[in-house]
Design a protein around this motif. Sequence first.
Motif, short mmCIF file in Angstrom:
data_model
loop_
_atom_site.label_atom_id
_atom_site.label_comp_id
_atom_site.label_asym_id
_atom_site.label_seq_id
_atom_site.Cartn_x
_atom_site.Cartn_y
_atom_site.Cartn_z
N SER A 198 0.62 -0.96 0.20
CA SER A 198 0.11 0.06 0.03
C SER A 198 0.77 0.92 -0.37
CB SER A 198 -1.04 -0.41 0.89
OG SER A 198 -0.02 -0.29 2.19
N PRO A 199 -0.23 2.16 0.13
CA PRO A 199 1.06 3.58 0.10
C PRO A 199 2.00 3.59 1.11
CG PRO A 199 -0.81 4.23 -0.61
CD PRO A 199 -0.75 2.87 -0.23
N ASP A 200 3.22 4.44 0.53
CA ASP A 200 3.77 4.31 1.72
C ASP A 200 3.77 4.65 3.12
OD1 ASP A 200 5.75 3.63 -0.16
OD2 ASP A 200 7.04 5.61 -0.01
N ALA A 201 2.68 5.79 3.52
CA ALA A 201 2.72 6.36 4.28
C ALA A 201 1.70 5.46 5.71
CB ALA A 201 1.76 7.53 4.42
N THR A 202 1.30 4.03 4.61
CA THR A 202 0.21 3.18 5.87
C THR A 202 1.80 1.83 6.60
OG1 THR A 202 0.11 2.12 3.84
CG2 THR A 202 -1.59 3.54 4.23
N HIS A 203 2.54 2.11 5.90
CA HIS A 203 3.09 0.63 6.12
C HIS A 203 3.73 0.65 7.47
CE1 HIS A 203 5.35 0.75 1.77
NE2 HIS A 203 3.67 0.97 1.77
N HIS A 204 4.07 1.90 8.39
CA HIS A 204 4.22 2.27 9.62
C HIS A 204 2.88 1.20 10.26
CE1 HIS A 204 3.94 3.89 13.82
NE2 HIS A 204 5.44 3.30 13.91
N ARG A 205 1.69 1.44 10.49
CA ARG A 205 0.85 0.89 11.27
C ARG A 205 0.09 -0.21 10.98
NH1 ARG A 205 -4.09 1.64 8.82
NH2 ARG A 205 -4.32 3.09 6.60
N LEU A 206 0.07 -0.35 9.47
CA LEU A 206 0.25 -1.90 8.69
C LEU A 206 0.72 -2.84 9.39
CD1 LEU A 206 -1.27 -1.44 5.40
CD2 LEU A 206 -3.33 -2.27 7.74
N VAL A 207 2.43 -3.00 9.24
CA VAL A 207 3.75 -3.52 9.76
C VAL A 207 2.93 -3.00 11.29
CG1 VAL A 207 5.93 -3.84 10.17
CG2 VAL A 207 4.58 -3.23 8.28
N LEU A 208 2.61 -2.75 12.40
CA LEU A 208 3.03 -2.84 13.62
C LEU A 208 1.27 -3.76 13.93
CD1 LEU A 208 3.53 0.85 15.49
CD2 LEU A 208 4.58 -1.04 15.06
N LEU B 283 9.62 0.06 4.65
CA LEU B 283 9.29 -0.16 5.79
C LEU B 283 8.35 0.74 6.68
CD1 LEU B 283 8.96 -2.73 7.75
CD2 LEU B 283 11.09 -1.41 8.78
N ALA B 284 9.03 1.82 6.75
CA ALA B 284 8.36 3.09 7.02
C ALA B 284 9.43 4.46 6.71
CB ALA B 284 7.93 3.32 8.65
N THR B 285 8.52 5.53 6.40
CA THR B 285 8.48 7.60 6.11
C THR B 285 9.55 7.44 7.03
OG1 THR B 285 6.88 8.38 7.24
CG2 THR B 285 7.30 7.09 4.44
N SER B 286 9.99 7.58 8.11
CA SER B 286 10.91 8.21 9.23
C SER B 286 11.41 6.53 10.06
CB SER B 286 9.99 8.87 9.99
OG SER B 286 9.30 8.28 11.13
N THR B 287 12.78 7.31 10.37
CA THR B 287 13.58 6.36 11.23
C THR B 287 12.79 6.38 12.17
OG1 THR B 287 15.84 7.57 10.24
CG2 THR B 287 16.22 6.31 12.57
N ALA B 288 12.36 7.19 13.76
CA ALA B 288 11.81 6.76 14.58
C ALA B 288 10.35 5.80 13.89
CB ALA B 288 10.95 8.43 14.33
N GLU B 289 9.80 5.77 12.87
CA GLU B 289 8.60 4.65 12.56
C GLU B 289 9.44 3.54 13.19
OE1 GLU B 289 4.84 7.82 10.91
OE2 GLU B 289 5.95 6.02 9.39
N CYS B 290 10.66 3.44 11.32
CA CYS B 290 11.46 2.02 11.59
C CYS B 290 11.73 1.89 13.20
CB CYS B 290 12.11 2.19 10.63
SG CYS B 290 11.97 2.93 9.21
N LEU B 291 11.77 2.77 13.92
CA LEU B 291 12.91 2.20 15.19
C LEU B 291 11.61 0.95 15.69
CD1 LEU B 291 15.21 1.38 16.48
CD2 LEU B 291 14.98 3.66 17.98
N GLN C 197 9.70 -8.97 7.14
CA GLN C 197 10.54 -8.77 5.73
C GLN C 197 10.54 -7.74 5.22
OE1 GLN C 197 11.99 -13.04 3.99
NE2 GLN C 197 12.17 -11.25 2.05
N THR C 198 11.74 -6.83 5.23
CA THR C 198 11.67 -6.06 3.92
C THR C 198 11.48 -5.93 1.82
OG1 THR C 198 12.41 -4.35 5.99
CG2 THR C 198 12.23 -3.36 3.79
N GLY C 199 10.78 -5.60 2.13
CA GLY C 199 11.61 -5.87 0.14
C GLY C 199 11.90 -5.25 -0.49
N PHE C 200 13.31 -5.83 -0.16
CA PHE C 200 14.24 -5.17 -1.46
C PHE C 200 14.62 -6.09 -1.40
CE2 PHE C 200 15.54 -2.27 2.39
CZ PHE C 200 14.96 -0.95 1.72
N MET C 201 14.01 -6.80 -2.65
CA MET C 201 14.04 -7.54 -3.62
C MET C 201 15.65 -7.64 -4.62
SD MET C 201 13.35 -4.99 -5.79
CE MET C 201 13.61 -4.41 -7.36
N ARG C 202 16.36 -7.09 -4.74
CA ARG C 202 17.58 -7.51 -5.87
C ARG C 202 18.07 -8.47 -5.06
NH1 ARG C 202 19.67 -1.50 -7.62
NH2 ARG C 202 17.48 -0.69 -8.13
N ARG C 203 17.71 -8.95 -3.52
CA ARG C 203 18.93 -9.40 -2.84
C ARG C 203 18.59 -10.66 -3.40
NH1 ARG C 203 19.95 -8.81 3.25
NH2 ARG C 203 19.65 -6.57 3.48
#
Length: 332
Positions: free
Chosen positions: A76-86, A101-109, A124-130
Amino acid sequence: MGGRTVKSIGIGVIGAGVMGAEHARILASDVSGAHLVAVADADPARAEAAARGARATTDAEALIADPAVEAVLIASPDATHHRLVLAAIAAGKPVLCEKPLATSTAECLEIVTAEARSGRRLVQTGFMRRFDPAYREMKAAIDDNTLGAVRILHCQHRNAAAPSWFTGAMAVTNSLVHEIDVCRWLLSTEYTAVTVIPCPSEASNDPAMFIFETAAGSLVSVELFMNADYGYHVHAEAVCAGGTIGMAHPAVTRTRRNGAEEGSFPANWVPRFRDAYRLQNQAWIDGIRGGTPAADGSTAWDGLVATCLADQIVVAMTTRERTRLTLPESPS
């Protein structure tokens, strides 16, 4: 004696835009050990189209709470990631979240802390290039040390055209983050400093060069060009003490005619990394079924690192000075 049967994992996808629809397609037809239960999107018609016969809804939180949904993929849109992952962590459900994963370091932490308190690795964060075969071959060669230590890792990240709503900051937070993560993974090191050199003739800072210094003593150079016109083109080459290893031409076929040889570049990232997305999703599912998360999957901490560094690089784009890069202390 027959082997133990492991049941198929029910997956819910949140977001039915370009990436969400692609993830739903992959989960419905291109991976084993999982089945698509539901798709949530604010647009009911888009959710219905992406669901491909599975349940469609506009309520992302209800999808996470659904007992039939055993794992969640967030696109979903970036701004929703924090609350949905939590919410997924609170429900005790594995979650694969598209970057960031979230739009700020504080939210990621906050996400990293919530996962640590759960006692399980759920994110798992979606960095698919790995999971891209070309990057993985480079990683194997670097780890084997057959070419000696990496001195410089050169990268190109070119898009045909940036969307009209893309800003200079988003070029870093939505595009450069892929190089931030995959080069850190390739070299098994952390970044210590960055210097940003925008093209002097372009007020838009596009294209720009990013020169990273690493704790391992190597350099990483990234050319980021959001409006390269000719197509989507990602390339990497490691210059080592005893040789080099780099990606071949991205096209899998070559055409020769009229005294010339030609290949083609895709219009965007989806065709280029289709295999990477499929392999990433399969590894994620296999990890859930086997009880051991994918070894090369980008963790919640990796997602935090990418966002934290991107925030500092955005500032460095303005100052155009060599900038020391720092990370917060891990809560675990």
